[in-house]
Scaffold this motif. Structure first.
Motif, mmCIF file in Angstrom:
data_model
loop_
_atom_site.group_PDB
_atom_site.id
_atom_site.type_symbol
_atom_site.label_atom_id
_atom_site.label_comp_id
_atom_site.label_asym_id
_atom_site.label_seq_id
_atom_site.Cartn_x
_atom_site.Cartn_y
_atom_site.Cartn_z
ATOM 1 N N VAL A 63 0.822 -1.207 0.000
ATOM 2 C CA VAL A 63 0.000 0.000 0.000
ATOM 3 C C VAL A 63 0.859 1.263 0.000
ATOM 4 C CG1 VAL A 63 -1.775 1.284 1.261
ATOM 5 C CG2 VAL A 63 -1.833 -1.224 1.243
ATOM 6 N N THR A 64 0.476 2.204 -0.864
ATOM 7 C CA THR A 64 1.021 3.557 -0.864
ATOM 8 C C THR A 64 -0.164 4.503 -0.693
ATOM 9 O OG1 THR A 64 2.791 2.941 -2.397
ATOM 10 C CG2 THR A 64 2.287 5.293 -2.201
ATOM 11 N N SER A 103 2.965 -2.655 4.038
ATOM 12 C CA SER A 103 2.398 -3.842 3.391
ATOM 13 C C SER A 103 1.636 -4.662 4.418
ATOM 14 C CB SER A 103 3.491 -4.694 2.745
ATOM 15 O OG SER A 103 4.347 -5.228 3.723
ATOM 16 N N LEU A 104 0.708 -5.431 3.911
ATOM 17 C CA LEU A 104 -0.008 -6.407 4.721
ATOM 18 C C LEU A 104 0.326 -7.755 4.108
ATOM 19 C CD1 LEU A 104 -1.942 -7.012 7.029
ATOM 20 C CD2 LEU A 104 -3.838 -6.720 5.429
ATOM 21 N N ARG A 126 -12.499 11.585 9.499
ATOM 22 C CA ARG A 126 -11.705 10.382 9.237
ATOM 23 C C ARG A 126 -11.881 9.857 7.813
ATOM 24 N NH1 ARG A 126 -12.340 6.983 14.905
ATOM 25 N NH2 ARG A 126 -11.512 8.660 16.187
ATOM 26 N N ILE A 127 -10.824 9.150 7.385
ATOM 27 C CA ILE A 127 -10.847 8.412 6.107
ATOM 28 C C ILE A 127 -10.332 7.011 6.398
ATOM 29 C CG2 ILE A 127 -9.970 8.233 3.753
ATOM 30 C CD1 ILE A 127 -9.420 11.243 3.820
ATOM 31 N N THR A 128 -11.069 6.010 5.934
ATOM 32 C CA THR A 128 -10.634 4.619 6.075
ATOM 33 C C THR A 128 -10.276 4.068 4.702
ATOM 34 O OG1 THR A 128 -12.013 4.264 8.025
ATOM 35 C CG2 THR A 128 -11.291 2.291 6.828
ATOM 36 N N PHE A 129 -9.114 3.441 4.633
ATOM 37 C CA PHE A 129 -8.603 2.811 3.412
ATOM 38 C C PHE A 129 -8.665 1.297 3.638
ATOM 39 C CE2 PHE A 129 -6.451 6.759 4.393
ATOM 40 C CZ PHE A 129 -6.581 7.483 3.222
ATOM 41 N N ALA A 130 -9.347 0.570 2.754
ATOM 42 C CA ALA A 130 -9.491 -0.884 2.932
ATOM 43 C C ALA A 130 -8.899 -1.606 1.728
ATOM 44 C CB ALA A 130 -10.964 -1.254 3.094
ATOM 45 N N ALA A 185 -1.336 -1.389 -4.260
ATOM 46 C CA ALA A 185 -2.433 -0.429 -4.152
ATOM 47 C C ALA A 185 -1.903 0.983 -3.934
ATOM 48 C CB ALA A 185 -3.338 -0.799 -2.987
ATOM 49 N N LEU A 186 -2.557 1.939 -4.577
ATOM 50 C CA LEU A 186 -2.263 3.352 -4.386
ATOM 51 C C LEU A 186 -3.573 4.049 -4.029
ATOM 52 C CD1 LEU A 186 -0.557 5.988 -4.637
ATOM 53 C CD2 LEU A 186 -1.183 5.984 -7.059
#
Length: 190
Positions: A63-64, A103-104, A126-130, A185-186
């Protein structure tokens, strides 16, 4: 007396001692027999290498997150349903005109699935990135929560990539491959 050898994924090989008085039989030298056996062994080892490669597929999400707004962000939570974060504690702050990476790491049994929530400094918004790169179902990228007025887009690929900050290699927004591993992911906040 004949010797029969059977190799998985290969035809049977029958080696018979040569009878010198029978001209109809082809004479195989020891070198030819060993070459044939070696070729079969190489073929079988290539099948094994392919199988091992398939079993060690990387089910991680790399993830970026790019922050292109004038506000800073601070992490509120990180969730990993499946997989292990690297680094274990994600970057605490996201400053203006900068980007963070993590990274996950997923494994072959479960793949990876997680989310991270950042809050706009001093606002409570808030912002959530999934993100997920599972073993059996489809890949996914999403923004399940956006309490800000910022536009948040995401992009994805299965190929290693260094995301260009000027969007020259991002592709269409909110697009990613449904299948394939790993997932790069970006997320871009504008």
């Amino acid at each position: 007396m004949a010797i029969t050898l059977k190799f998985q994924h290969s035809a049977l090989v029958k080696i018979s001692p040569l009878k010198p008085n029978i001209k109809a039989r082809a004479k195989l030298s020891k070198q030819t027999v060993f070459q044939k056996l070696n070729a079969i062994a190489i073929e079988n080892s290539q099948v094994l290498v392919k199988l091992m490669t398939d079993l060690s597929t990387d089910f991680s999400v790399y993830v970026t997150i790019m922050n292109k707004v004038t506000n800073g962000f601070r992490i509120v939570s990180q969730n990993n349903n499946y997989g292990t974060y690297n680094p274990t504690n994600l970057p605490r702050d996201m400053i203006y005109n900068n980007q963070i990476f993590f990274s996950l790491k997923g494994d072959i049994a479960t793949g990876s699935e997680g989310s991270v929530t950042y809050e706009v400094d001093g606002t409570g918004q808030r912002i959530t990135f999934a993100f997920q790169c599972p073993q059996f179902s489809d890949n996914a990228l999403s923004i399940p929560l956006n309490e800000t007025n910022f536009d948040v887009s995401y992009y994805g690929t299965n190929q290693p990539i260094q995301w260009n900050p000027n969007d020259t290699n991002w592709g269409p927004s909110n697009n990613f491959p449904n299948k394939g591993h790993p997932l790069y992911a970006l997320f871009v906040i504008r």
